[in-house]
Write an enzyme that holds these catalytic residues in place. Structure first.
Site, mmCIF file in Angstrom:
data_model
loop_
_atom_site.group_PDB
_atom_site.id
_atom_site.type_symbol
_atom_site.label_atom_id
_atom_site.label_comp_id
_atom_site.label_asym_id
_atom_site.label_seq_id
_atom_site.Cartn_x
_atom_site.Cartn_y
_atom_site.Cartn_z
ATOM 1 C CD GLU A 165 -3.079 -15.337 48.773
ATOM 2 O OE1 GLU A 165 -4.169 -15.723 48.325
ATOM 3 O OE2 GLU A 165 -2.990 -14.593 49.760
ATOM 4 C CD GLU A 357 -1.879 -10.351 49.785
ATOM 5 O OE1 GLU A 357 -2.974 -10.779 50.197
ATOM 6 O OE2 GLU A 357 -1.513 -10.435 48.605
HETATM 7 C C1 FCB Z 1 -5.407 -12.519 49.128
HETATM 8 C C2 FCB Z 1 -4.977 -11.936 47.816
HETATM 9 C C3 FCB Z 1 -5.133 -10.444 47.719
HETATM 10 C C4 FCB Z 1 -6.372 -9.950 48.445
HETATM 11 C C5 FCB Z 1 -6.495 -10.558 49.804
HETATM 12 C C6 FCB Z 1 -7.692 -10.095 50.590
HETATM 13 O O1 FCB Z 1 -5.787 -13.840 48.931
HETATM 14 O O2 FCB Z 1 -3.634 -12.233 47.543
HETATM 15 O O3 FCB Z 1 -5.099 -10.091 46.374
HETATM 16 O O4 FCB Z 1 -7.477 -10.103 47.673
HETATM 17 O O5 FCB Z 1 -6.505 -11.933 49.724
#
Ligand code: FCB
Length: 462
Positions: A165, A357
């Site tokens: 990110e 994620e």
């Molecule tokens: C993302 C991050 C991760 C976590 C999630 C909820 O932005 O990559 O580390 O904190 O959000």
């Protein structure tokens, strides 16, 4: 859940170094920008920090056993740069690498594929002291660090991501100032963005294998209306959230709309000859972290301020609207956003995609008779997995899906208040006892479902 794609979908869980490891001063680890930022009064909710986190540094075997019990194909973790290079440049600290080597070997012994992210926001503090990501030399330093990690683990880890990110690293860190290093300098954020892209490209080249990708939190950007004001603001948001990453990686270019909000990206002192050419084609796969869609509109002065409002420098008069239903961290739940994003990103890039994620914060803190009920988290993951299946059926080349996250951990500016884990961590005592939640058992059942097949080894191998 396999959709119509030929490969079974690999299932996994994800974590990140600073969020789980603790042991911040052990085995030669140097300070990171998150140690410094968290120590600043008011920066992190409740004054929390990662000093102890989940103490995973000392509980590696127990935590790998949890991953094994979940039965997943793959485990995504990040390497802490300040453990490997405490000063950010130069000297390598072998004890830092030893830890990740043990982790990788434990995972492989259990038949779990390790997926390594090189940078999940814990920049060595000395590099920030020298200017941080807005400086080109940070990108140069990243390549040395990446090479050191790959030299040690490259014979066993085949799936590599450079950055996690970079939008957060650049724009939450240097423009909004709500993440480390907590600076509020719009132009510096654009400069950081360029150097993050460049460092990815250089590191991917240095790693010299075909499996290096990058993890982006791309977002579906849905203007609140067709009103030209709303559309203009949405274009700026899309430029900074999506195109500043995808355009150089795919086309080797920054587009007109982006340059309107980020004129510094046309500065030849910043974007030097060869930079964009190096970026083009440098990602062998794309990780996508998806939680929620983004709904911009032109400010009407009646929306509550949004924490990410300051993260779009150059986009004037911006409101970010958040609809219901929302999770405990205030993010709208909308699985259709994931489906659209996967199909569109597939069409745009043609690259193998991995949802690196996806998950939800819900306040499920109570352990009763050894059980933690979190039906809301189960519903969230179930509905997003269904969206992935639809995107695969529509032809998107999605290879894997990772739940964020294995266990409740340090949620950045929210401290320990927002819990995303499949495993509850008892913070009321130093034991930090782990209790798998109902969602853990549910996800284990999805992983074991006979119809799914087993995720292929080599998540992103060609
Ligand atoms: C993302 C991050 C991760 C976590 C999630 C909820 O932005 O990559 O580390 O904190 O959000």
């Amino acid at each position: 859940m396999t959709g119509s794609s030929p490969r079974p979908l690999s299932l996994g869980v994800a974590t990140a170094s600073y969020q789980i490891e603790g042991a911040v001063a052990e085995d030669g680890r140097g300070p990171s920008i998150w140690d410094t930022f968290a120590a600043r009064p008011g920066a992190v909710r409740g004054g929390d920090d990662g000093t102890h986190a989940c103490d995973s540094y000392h509980r590696l075997d127990d935590d790998v056993a949890l991953v094994r019990d979940l039965g997943v194909d793959a485990y995504r973790f990040s390497v802490a740069w300040p453990r490997v290079q405490p000063e950010g440049t130069g000297r390598i600290e072998p004890r830092g690498l030893d830890y990740y080597e043990r982790l990788v070997d434990r995972l492989l012994a259990e038949g779990i594929e390790p997926v390594a992210t090189l940078y999940h926001w814990d920049l060595p503090q000395p590099l920030e002291d020298a200017g941080g990501w807005p400086e080109r030399r940070t990108a140069e330093a990243f390549v040395d660090y990446a090479r050191a990690v790959h030299d040690r683990l490259g014979d066993r880890v085949t799936s590599w991501a450079t950055h996690n990110e970079p939008w957060c690293a650049a724009y939450l860190g240097y423009a909004a100032g709500v993440h480390a290093p907590g600076r509020q300098e719009g132009e510096a954020a654009h400069r950081a963005a360029h150097h993050l892209v460049l460092s990815h490209a250089w590191a991917a080249e240095a790693l010299g294998d075909a499996h290096t990708g990058i993890v982006l939190n791309l977002a579906p950007v849905w203007a609140e209306s067709d009103d030209p004001g709303d559309l203009a603001v949405a274009d700026g948001v899309d430029a900074i959230r999506n195109r500043v990453w995808l355009d150089p990686l795919v086309d080797g270019a920054y587009d007109e709309g982006l340059l309107r909000v980020a004129p510094v990206l046309a500065d030849p002192g910043l974007v030097r000859p060869g930079d964009l050419e190096a970026a083009r084609g440098s990602a062998a796969w794309l990780g996508i972290n998806y939680y929620t869609p983004v709904r911009p509109r032109r400010a009407r002065g009646d929306a509550p301020p949004h924490p990410e409002q300051g993260a779009f420098p150059g986009v004037a008069d911006l409101d970010l609207v958040v609809r219901e239903p929302r999770t405990d961290i205030g993010w709208e739940v909308e699985p259709r956003g994931l489906e659209e994003l996967l199909v569109r990103t597939h069409e745009r890039t043609g690259l193998p995609l991995v949802i690196t994620e996806n998950g939800a914060a819900y306040a499920d803190q109570v352990v009763v008779d050894g059980r933690v009920e979190d039906a809301d988290r189960i519903a969230y993951v179930r509905d997003h997995l269904a969206a992935v299946a639809r995107a695969r059926a529509a032809g998107a080349d999605v290879r894997g899906y990772f739940v964020w996250t294995l266990m409740d951990n340090f949620e950045w500016a929210e401290g320990y208040a927002k819990t995303f884990g499949l495993v509850h961590v008892d913070r009321s005592s130093p034991s930090l006892t782990r209790t798998p939640k109902a969602s853990f058992h549910w996800f284990a059942e999805q992983v074991a479902a006979p119809a799914r097949g087993r995720g292929a080894a080599g998540l992103v191998s060609p």
